[in-house]
Structure formats: C-alpha cells, structure tokens
Scaffold this active site. Structure first.
Site, mmCIF file in Angstrom:
data_model
loop_
_atom_site.group_PDB
_atom_site.id
_atom_site.type_symbol
_atom_site.label_atom_id
_atom_site.label_comp_id
_atom_site.label_asym_id
_atom_site.label_seq_id
_atom_site.Cartn_x
_atom_site.Cartn_y
_atom_site.Cartn_z
ATOM 1 N N LEU A 16 40.144 0.306 39.438
ATOM 2 C CA LEU A 16 39.319 -0.807 39.876
ATOM 3 C C LEU A 16 40.122 -1.795 40.726
ATOM 4 C CD1 LEU A 16 36.472 -1.911 39.715
ATOM 5 C CD2 LEU A 16 37.083 -3.048 37.571
ATOM 6 N N GLY A 72 43.115 -5.727 33.947
ATOM 7 C CA GLY A 72 44.146 -4.959 33.255
ATOM 8 C C GLY A 72 43.721 -4.520 31.869
ATOM 9 N N GLY A 73 44.235 -3.345 31.461
ATOM 10 C CA GLY A 73 43.935 -2.831 30.127
ATOM 11 C C GLY A 73 43.648 -1.352 30.153
ATOM 12 N N SER A 75 41.324 1.755 30.153
ATOM 13 C CA SER A 75 39.996 1.916 30.736
ATOM 14 C C SER A 75 39.164 3.009 30.078
ATOM 15 C CB SER A 75 40.112 2.207 32.240
ATOM 16 O OG SER A 75 40.815 3.416 32.462
ATOM 17 N N SER A 111 32.297 -4.144 30.266
ATOM 18 C CA SER A 111 31.808 -2.787 30.490
ATOM 19 C C SER A 111 30.443 -2.578 29.856
ATOM 20 C CB SER A 111 32.800 -1.785 29.881
ATOM 21 O OG SER A 111 32.264 -0.483 29.819
ATOM 22 N N ASN A 112 29.714 -1.621 30.399
ATOM 23 C CA ASN A 112 28.443 -1.212 29.782
ATOM 24 C C ASN A 112 28.658 -0.712 28.362
ATOM 25 O OD1 ASN A 112 28.244 2.080 29.908
ATOM 26 N ND2 ASN A 112 29.406 1.309 31.644
ATOM 27 N N HIS A 113 29.881 -0.309 28.041
ATOM 28 C CA HIS A 113 30.140 0.228 26.698
ATOM 29 C C HIS A 113 30.179 -0.857 25.621
ATOM 30 C CE1 HIS A 113 30.528 4.206 28.288
ATOM 31 N NE2 HIS A 113 31.336 3.739 29.207
ATOM 32 N N TYR A 136 36.843 1.280 22.507
ATOM 33 C CA TYR A 136 36.904 0.676 23.846
ATOM 34 C C TYR A 136 35.756 -0.315 24.038
ATOM 35 C CZ TYR A 136 36.312 0.369 28.923
ATOM 36 O OH TYR A 136 36.146 -0.098 30.198
ATOM 37 N N LYS A 140 35.629 -4.586 24.662
ATOM 38 C CA LYS A 140 34.902 -5.329 25.692
ATOM 39 C C LYS A 140 33.971 -6.372 25.062
ATOM 40 C CE LYS A 140 36.880 -3.255 29.059
ATOM 41 N NZ LYS A 140 37.818 -3.989 29.958
#
Length: 263
Positions: A16, A72-73, A75, A111-113, A136, A140
């Site tokens: 990204l 950062g992180g 993904s 994120s969508n997650h 994950y 988020k």
C-alpha cells in the site's frame, strides 16, 4: 491540513505504501518515509528505517510532522503474539508518539476485516460495529478503537479507512474484487481527502472505488471530499476465478481460514 507540510508515511515500503507514495507527492510537501526495510528517498522525501513498535524511532519520525498516514504493520493473518506486538501495540506506539509530538491529524489504514463477519448488504455503513473475522481483523478493530480514544481524550483528528482491496487491478482478487477494489489512484484521492478535510474529528470511512458491484457506503468518505473516479467493472471480463464472494464482508478466504495462520 494544507497540501504543504510534512507527512509521515509508515509502512512506506509495503504494497500500500508503494502504491500511495507517488500519489501523495505534492509541491511544497515533504513525505517522511518510515519502514523496517531500507528506502531510497526521492525529491521531496526523507527516509527513516525502523519499526512502528519502537517508541524511540517513532518519536524521531514524528518530529516536525503535520500528519501521519499509518500503513505499517502485518497485512495478513498471523499468530496472535505477532499481531499483538506489531499491529495493536505498534498502532498505540504510533498514536502516542504523534500525541507527544503534537501531530494534529492521523490517518489509519483499517480494513474490511474489522467487520469481516458482517453479512453483505447494500450500502453497508462505514461505521458498522466491528465483527472481525481473524486476529488480523481484531487488530484493525483495536486500531479504530485507539483512534477513537486519541480523538476523544486528546483532541487529535483521526480518520480510519476500512480498506477493501487496494491493488493495481482487481483481476487477481477474483469476483470479490469487483466490489472491494480501491484503485491506487482513488486511494491517493481518499487519503488526500482525509488529510485536507477541515476538522474531521474521529471518522470511519470505507476505502473502495465507486464500483458497479460496490456494497459499501461511500457517503462517509464523500463527506470528507472524496470523489472516486474508477470502477472495477472495467476489468470484469478479465476475471478467471469463478469463486463467489461469499455471504460475509471478509470473504471466504478470511472467514474460513484457521486463526493465526496466513490465508
């Protein structure tokens, strides 16, 4: 903030960060790039090597910064200890360094997650409550909660972008990508809107293009000034993977993966 000034981009060497870096360059703006990987800064850029988990590194990174774009992180799904250290504690370290340095605005790559186990529905609101599908996704959700805290407690402007899927094209994402895709150019437009909108407070917005098959609301992002110019549908005839997108926001690859193992 204005188009000028200094913007810190964490995770600048990642997928990204690599896509957004050239799209965030502006006359009179300095991009400060941070990553664990070495970076070669170009005109109008500065580079700093280090981790978002290192408080001393983040303190140096936030010096004389007008805004932080935190990409950062990790993904993808990973063991809990790694997710906790890098994505959750790392986000706290970034926000705390920004607070101590007096940085007024932070844009967070969510994120969508974070809402991966929500059922797909038309115009799903950007601020739908969290239902993560993985560790994950939990990270988020924690990122958004930390952003809310730092706004409410310390007055920092924080915008969390629930990114669908940001890749050069949606072809590799299969059918699901025709609804979740955020084109790199739209990604740059969206981050720019998050940086320039006056006094956004704390916001959660969807990070997607205005795709024909979009199920996510763009109203929240458009309220900040975002205007999508791309649509994944132009790639529809190139999609070879027939796997249906599933019933949940996170898609079957995440909602069916084993916790703590990359999907």
């Amino acid at each position: 903030m204005s188009a000028t000034g200094r913007v810190l981009l964490t995770g600048a060497a990642g997928n990204l960060g690599t896509l957004l870096r050239p799209r965030l360059r502006r006359e009179g703006r300095t991009l400060r790039l941070l990553d664990v990987a070495a970076l070669d800064p170009g005109p109008g850029e500065e580079a700093l090597q280090g981790s978002v988990t290192d408080a001393e590194v983040m303190a140096r990174a936030c010096e004389d910064v007008d805004a932080v774009v935190h990409l950062g992180g990790l993904s993808r799904e990973a063991p809990w200890t790694d997710i906790l250290e890098v994505n959750i504690d790392g986000t706290h370290t970034v926000l705390e360094a920004a607070r101590l340095a007096g940085v007024p605005r932070v844009v967070l790559a969510s994120s969508n997650h974070a809402v991966g186990f929500r059922t797909l529905e038309p115009e799903l609101p950007a601020d739908s409550s969290c239902r993560p599908d993985t560790y994950y996704g939990v990270s988020k959700a924690a990122m958004e909660a930390l952003g809310s805290l730092y706004h409410s407690r310390f007055g920092m402007d924080v915008v969390a972008i629930r990114i669908g899927s940001c890749f050069p094209t949606p072809v590799e994402l299969g059918i699901r990508g025709l609804s979740t895709w955020l084109s790199p150019d739209d990604g740059g437009r969206l981050v720019e809107a998050c940086l320039s909108a006056p006094s956004p407070g704390f916001r959660v917005v969807w990070g997607v293009s205005d795709n024909t098959r979009r199920v996510y609301s763009l109203a929240e992002a458009e309220a900040l000034g975002y205007r999508s110019q791309d649509d994944a549908e132009v790639y529809a005839d190139q999609i070879e993977d027939p796997t249906p997108p599933g019933e949940y926001v996170g898609g079957p690859a995440f909602t069916q993966c084993e916790l703590g193992r990359p999907n």
